[in-house]
Scaffold this motif. Structure first.
Motif, short mmCIF file in Angstrom:
data_model
loop_
_atom_site.label_atom_id
_atom_site.label_comp_id
_atom_site.label_asym_id
_atom_site.label_seq_id
_atom_site.Cartn_x
_atom_site.Cartn_y
_atom_site.Cartn_z
N THR A 150 0.82 -1.26 0.02
CA THR A 150 -0.07 -0.26 -0.04
C THR A 150 0.84 1.20 0.15
O THR A 150 2.08 1.31 0.15
N PRO A 151 0.21 2.51 -0.45
CA PRO A 151 1.28 3.70 -0.49
C PRO A 151 1.65 3.91 0.91
O PRO A 151 0.85 3.43 2.11
N SER A 152 2.75 4.84 1.40
CA SER A 152 2.86 4.96 2.68
C SER A 152 2.15 5.50 3.72
O SER A 152 2.01 4.85 4.91
N PRO A 153 1.01 6.39 3.26
CA PRO A 153 0.28 6.91 4.42
C PRO A 153 -0.81 5.62 4.88
O PRO A 153 -0.85 5.51 5.92
N VAL A 154 -1.17 4.63 4.06
CA VAL A 154 -1.76 3.72 4.37
C VAL A 154 -0.86 2.65 5.12
O VAL A 154 -1.47 2.26 6.23
N ASP A 170 1.51 3.21 7.17
CA ASP A 170 1.87 3.68 8.31
C ASP A 170 0.79 3.44 9.41
O ASP A 170 0.64 3.24 10.48
N GLU A 171 -0.52 3.56 9.02
CA GLU A 171 -1.69 3.32 9.60
C GLU A 171 -1.76 1.74 9.87
O GLU A 171 -2.42 1.44 11.19
N GLU A 201 0.64 -1.02 9.48
CA GLU A 201 1.76 -1.81 9.49
C GLU A 201 1.65 -2.54 10.90
O GLU A 201 2.19 -3.79 10.94
#
Length: 269
Positions: free
Chosen positions: A18-22, A24-25, A27
């Motif tokens: 997933t993209p990094s903003p997702v 981060d939520e 992981e």
């Protein structure tokens, strides 16, 4: 989810692509969450998983959260899914409903009036919404149950977790006569931040909120503020002027928030 759909989004999360903003939520929990295990645990608890495509989904109430988010109100995102345990259909029960909230360490005065309010609302066919906590919440649920009415409990933990433990029997009674709801997967323990997150659902699930007793800074005050942000009627019950439990209610009434009439911000005389 909006871009890829539910199934594809879940697959991307599980793969860690997933993209990094997702990322981060998700992981911290990505490798520890199993949809199959959650569904099995829910079924073992007699619960069902509701999604926006389900006929039982309380679309009208959830739409209030979605609309508020669209205009920039923070912290009121609509739930992605809800776990439900009980006989009542949430989409039907919440068509005519009111939230009743207040202090956990309630006074006898507060619990008596919360039970009377719950009983009175339920007697008119209005579903009583609350958080199943000790004090005002429990009294409101019991009042509705005594009237043989519908009551809805929203939890800040998994649908299979009796919290508080002393309200296990009450939650079973709510499920028999109404419905218990949670957006947290089975087995999720209660945590302080989850109560604040849950409170937005209590605020949205009622056509209005009645605060019976509340401190100046409390969960009930948080629910009241969210109710006001959502543009829903907010009502507060006055208590003795010397009562610390009623400080929050008196502040709401003084500010005009807790004394609702068809003319916003003005108290009826």
């Amino acid at each position: 989810m909006a871009e890829h759909g539910v199934v594809r989004a879940a697959l991307l999360v599980s793969r860690g692509t997933t993209p990094s903003p997702v990322a981060d939520e998700v992981e911290a929990r990505r490798e520890h969450v199993s949809g199959e295990a959650a569904l099995a645990a829910g079924a073992a608890a007699g619960a069902r998983l509701l999604t926006p495509e389900d006929p039982e989904w309380p679309a009208e109430r959830v739409a209030i959260l979605a609309a508020a988010t669209e205009i920039g109100v923070a912290g009121v995102a609509e739930p992605l899914a809800l776990w439900a345990r009980g006989r009542a259909d949430p989409s039907v029960a919440l068509r005519f409903s009111a939230a009743v909230v207040g202090a956990r360490a309630a006074s006898g005065y507060g619990e008596h009036l919360a039970a009377e309010i719950g009983h009175g609302l339920a007697s008119t066919g209005c579903a009583v919404v609350s958080g199943a906590a000790y004090g005002i919440d429990g009294a409101a649920h019991r009042g509705a149950l005594a009237a043989d009415g519908t009551t809805v409990a929203l939890l800040a933990c998994g649908i299979d977790v009796d919290y508080p433990a002393g309200h296990g029997r009450l939650l079973r009674s709510v499920a028999e006569q109404g419905v218990v709801l949670s957006e947290y997967a089975p087995g999720t323990p209660p945590r302080k931040h989850r109560f604040l997150v849950r409170n937005r659902l209590i605020a949205a699930c009622g056509q209005g909120t009645v605060v019976v007793e509340a401190g100046a800074r409390s969960g009930a005050a948080n629910t009241a503020n969210t109710t006001d942000l959502l543009g829903l009627p907010l009502m507060a019950l006055p208590g003795p002027v010397t009562s610390a439990n009623s400080v929050g209610c008196h502040d709401m009434i003084r500010s005009g928030k807790g004394c609702w009439s068809p003319r916003p911000r003005r108290c009826s005389r």
